[in-house]
Design a protein around this motif. Sequence first.
Motif, PDB file in Angstrom:
ATOM      1  N   PRO A 111     170.601 -14.004  69.745  1.00  0.00           N
ATOM      2  CA  PRO A 111     170.576 -15.110  70.713  1.00  0.00           C
ATOM      3  C   PRO A 111     169.865 -14.747  72.003  1.00  0.00           C
ATOM      4  O   PRO A 111     169.450 -15.633  72.755  1.00  0.00           O
ATOM      5  CB  PRO A 111     172.064 -15.388  70.951  1.00  0.00           C
ATOM      6  CG  PRO A 111     172.755 -14.110  70.601  1.00  0.00           C
ATOM      7  CD  PRO A 111     171.956 -13.513  69.490  1.00  0.00           C
ATOM      8  N   ASN A 112     169.687 -13.454  72.245  1.00  0.00           N
ATOM      9  CA  ASN A 112     168.958 -13.036  73.447  1.00  0.00           C
ATOM     10  C   ASN A 112     167.455 -13.234  73.304  1.00  0.00           C
ATOM     11  O   ASN A 112     166.718 -13.174  74.282  1.00  0.00           O
ATOM     12  CB  ASN A 112     169.254 -11.567  73.764  1.00  0.00           C
ATOM     13  CG  ASN A 112     170.719 -11.332  74.093  1.00  0.00           C
ATOM     14  OD1 ASN A 112     171.321 -12.130  74.807  1.00  0.00           O
ATOM     15  ND2 ASN A 112     171.291 -10.261  73.564  1.00  0.00           N
ATOM     16  N   LYS A 113     167.018 -13.460  72.075  1.00  0.00           N
ATOM     17  CA  LYS A 113     165.597 -13.676  71.827  1.00  0.00           C
ATOM     18  C   LYS A 113     165.135 -15.003  72.411  1.00  0.00           C
ATOM     19  O   LYS A 113     163.989 -15.140  72.843  1.00  0.00           O
ATOM     20  CB  LYS A 113     165.345 -13.657  70.307  1.00  0.00           C
ATOM     21  CG  LYS A 113     163.897 -13.810  69.883  1.00  0.00           C
ATOM     22  CD  LYS A 113     163.121 -12.527  70.067  1.00  0.00           C
ATOM     23  CE  LYS A 113     161.716 -12.658  69.500  1.00  0.00           C
ATOM     24  NZ  LYS A 113     160.907 -11.458  69.720  1.00  0.00           N
ATOM     25  N   ASP A 114     166.040 -15.985  72.408  1.00  0.00           N
ATOM     26  CA  ASP A 114     165.709 -17.315  72.913  1.00  0.00           C
ATOM     27  C   ASP A 114     167.007 -17.973  73.374  1.00  0.00           C
ATOM     28  O   ASP A 114     167.947 -18.127  72.589  1.00  0.00           O
ATOM     29  CB  ASP A 114     165.059 -18.146  71.804  1.00  0.00           C
ATOM     30  CG  ASP A 114     164.435 -19.434  72.312  1.00  0.00           C
ATOM     31  OD1 ASP A 114     164.999 -20.037  73.232  1.00  0.00           O
ATOM     32  OD2 ASP A 114     163.401 -19.845  71.761  1.00  0.00           O
ATOM     33  N   LYS A 136     171.506 -21.081  70.286  1.00  0.00           N
ATOM     34  CA  LYS A 136     172.900 -20.904  70.694  1.00  0.00           C
ATOM     35  C   LYS A 136     173.866 -20.778  69.510  1.00  0.00           C
ATOM     36  O   LYS A 136     174.963 -20.259  69.662  1.00  0.00           O
ATOM     37  CB  LYS A 136     173.327 -22.094  71.555  1.00  0.00           C
ATOM     38  CG  LYS A 136     172.473 -22.294  72.800  1.00  0.00           C
ATOM     39  CD  LYS A 136     172.852 -23.580  73.514  1.00  0.00           C
ATOM     40  CE  LYS A 136     171.958 -23.823  74.719  1.00  0.00           C
ATOM     41  NZ  LYS A 136     172.273 -25.112  75.395  1.00  0.00           N
ATOM     42  N   ILE A 137     173.486 -21.304  68.346  1.00  0.00           N
ATOM     43  CA  ILE A 137     174.389 -21.338  67.205  1.00  0.00           C
ATOM     44  C   ILE A 137     174.038 -20.205  66.240  1.00  0.00           C
ATOM     45  O   ILE A 137     172.891 -20.101  65.782  1.00  0.00           O
ATOM     46  CB  ILE A 137     174.298 -22.697  66.487  1.00  0.00           C
ATOM     47  CG1 ILE A 137     174.694 -23.822  67.458  1.00  0.00           C
ATOM     48  CG2 ILE A 137     175.196 -22.723  65.260  1.00  0.00           C
ATOM     49  CD1 ILE A 137     174.545 -25.207  66.889  1.00  0.00           C
ATOM     50  N   PRO A 138     174.993 -19.324  65.922  1.00  0.00           N
ATOM     51  CA  PRO A 138     174.713 -18.233  64.977  1.00  0.00           C
ATOM     52  C   PRO A 138     174.207 -18.772  63.639  1.00  0.00           C
ATOM     53  O   PRO A 138     174.672 -19.802  63.153  1.00  0.00           O
ATOM     54  CB  PRO A 138     176.076 -17.552  64.826  1.00  0.00           C
ATOM     55  CG  PRO A 138     176.801 -17.874  66.092  1.00  0.00           C
ATOM     56  CD  PRO A 138     176.363 -19.262  66.454  1.00  0.00           C
ATOM     57  N   ILE A 145     158.030 -18.198  54.088  1.00  0.00           N
ATOM     58  CA  ILE A 145     157.681 -18.865  55.342  1.00  0.00           C
ATOM     59  C   ILE A 145     158.551 -18.227  56.415  1.00  0.00           C
ATOM     60  O   ILE A 145     159.773 -18.102  56.256  1.00  0.00           O
ATOM     61  CB  ILE A 145     157.959 -20.379  55.284  1.00  0.00           C
ATOM     62  CG1 ILE A 145     157.180 -21.030  54.140  1.00  0.00           C
ATOM     63  CG2 ILE A 145     157.574 -21.041  56.610  1.00  0.00           C
ATOM     64  CD1 ILE A 145     157.462 -22.515  53.969  1.00  0.00           C
ATOM     65  N   THR A 146     157.943 -17.800  57.505  1.00  0.00           N
ATOM     66  CA  THR A 146     158.669 -17.138  58.575  1.00  0.00           C
ATOM     67  C   THR A 146     158.280 -17.751  59.920  1.00  0.00           C
ATOM     68  O   THR A 146     157.350 -18.555  60.012  1.00  0.00           O
ATOM     69  CB  THR A 146     158.364 -15.628  58.602  1.00  0.00           C
ATOM     70  OG1 THR A 146     156.947 -15.440  58.762  1.00  0.00           O
ATOM     71  CG2 THR A 146     158.810 -14.950  57.310  1.00  0.00           C
ATOM     72  N   CYS A 147     159.018 -17.352  60.945  1.00  0.00           N
ATOM     73  CA  CYS A 147     158.730 -17.777  62.315  1.00  0.00           C
ATOM     74  C   CYS A 147     158.504 -16.530  63.147  1.00  0.00           C
ATOM     75  O   CYS A 147     159.397 -15.677  63.252  1.00  0.00           O
ATOM     76  CB  CYS A 147     159.875 -18.605  62.879  1.00  0.00           C
ATOM     77  SG  CYS A 147     159.680 -19.059  64.628  1.00  0.00           S
ATOM     78  N   SER A 148     157.334 -16.392  63.745  1.00  0.00           N
ATOM     79  CA  SER A 148     157.007 -15.213  64.540  1.00  0.00           C
ATOM     80  C   SER A 148     157.845 -15.131  65.810  1.00  0.00           C
ATOM     81  O   SER A 148     158.130 -14.042  66.309  1.00  0.00           O
ATOM     82  CB  SER A 148     155.517 -15.222  64.912  1.00  0.00           C
ATOM     83  OG  SER A 148     154.707 -15.261  63.765  1.00  0.00           O
ATOM     84  N   ILE A 149     158.260 -16.289  66.327  1.00  0.00           N
ATOM     85  CA  ILE A 149     159.040 -16.322  67.569  1.00  0.00           C
ATOM     86  C   ILE A 149     160.490 -15.940  67.309  1.00  0.00           C
ATOM     87  O   ILE A 149     161.125 -15.249  68.113  1.00  0.00           O
ATOM     88  CB  ILE A 149     158.959 -17.726  68.208  1.00  0.00           C
ATOM     89  CG1 ILE A 149     157.507 -18.104  68.487  1.00  0.00           C
ATOM     90  CG2 ILE A 149     159.777 -17.776  69.499  1.00  0.00           C
ATOM     91  CD1 ILE A 149     157.327 -19.542  68.961  1.00  0.00           C
ATOM     92  N   HIS A 150     161.019 -16.373  66.159  1.00  0.00           N
ATOM     93  CA  HIS A 150     162.409 -16.093  65.782  1.00  0.00           C
ATOM     94  C   HIS A 150     162.385 -15.398  64.419  1.00  0.00           C
ATOM     95  O   HIS A 150     162.466 -16.064  63.376  1.00  0.00           O
ATOM     96  CB  HIS A 150     163.212 -17.395  65.728  1.00  0.00           C
ATOM     97  CG  HIS A 150     163.055 -18.234  66.955  1.00  0.00           C
ATOM     98  ND1 HIS A 150     162.167 -19.298  67.033  1.00  0.00           N
ATOM     99  CD2 HIS A 150     163.649 -18.148  68.176  1.00  0.00           C
ATOM    100  CE1 HIS A 150     162.231 -19.841  68.239  1.00  0.00           C
ATOM    101  NE2 HIS A 150     163.115 -19.165  68.958  1.00  0.00           N
TER     102      HIS A 150
END
Length: 247
Positions: free
Chosen positions: A33-36, A40-42, A153-158
């Motif tokens: 959660p510190n990444k963004d 907020k939700i696990p 499929i992935t997300c580079s930000i998360h």
Amino acid sequence: ATGDVGSGWGTLKGKFTFGGGAPTIGLLAGFDPNKDALCKIPVKDDSFVVDSSSKGISNVLLYVRAAPRVHPDFESAPPKEVTFDQKECRFLTHVFAQSIKDKFVILNSDDPAHNSNGDPGGGNPPYNALLSPKVGRFDYPGFKKGINTPYEITCSIHPWMKAYHIARPDPYFAVSKADGTFTIEKLPAGVDLEFQVWHEKGAADKGRLVGKADGVSWTAAGRFKIKIPENGEATVNAVVEPSALAL
């Protein structure tokens, strides 16, 4: 098609059941959660989900390796839009399949921005789409060829976000539901059809999954053959033992 192509059409139904105890579903490894601050939700781990009551395994993919013919209803149907969305810093669909004739669209209904990327391979173009919060949309240019193995499929930000996608040259595929069941309709009947079975945790090469089902011979490559009766249905109720999974 050459050789015996059978006649008529039929349905394949079945279920994938886990031969061990239902696992406890925890949080996805790498969730931070510190990444963004907007995450907020696990995020739960969707990599191996078993229904606690039926022991059905969800997200098992199966598809015909090479269909000798395709039902006219599918051939005449116009392309449809297949959407893939994200919310609460997770992909809403973990495993999904589509026909190459259909349009693949990635949406972002989430509060933060996302960067969805994937490389289907097989001569199909890779993508790396930055999607704005709430309204982000990316229209994939189209699949040139069918894919034989799902790609990530992935997300580079998360980086904890992950899903699997496959595009096939025909409509003969299914992903098992939460209770482990699946249905594939209007299959070519009267001829042996070879199915490929895949799961993210499949212990065989590239995630191919081996199961056991009465009257069905399953290969070490996660494949089985079955003949669908004309105007009828065949059933494959498969048990997947823990040894068949890389848990």
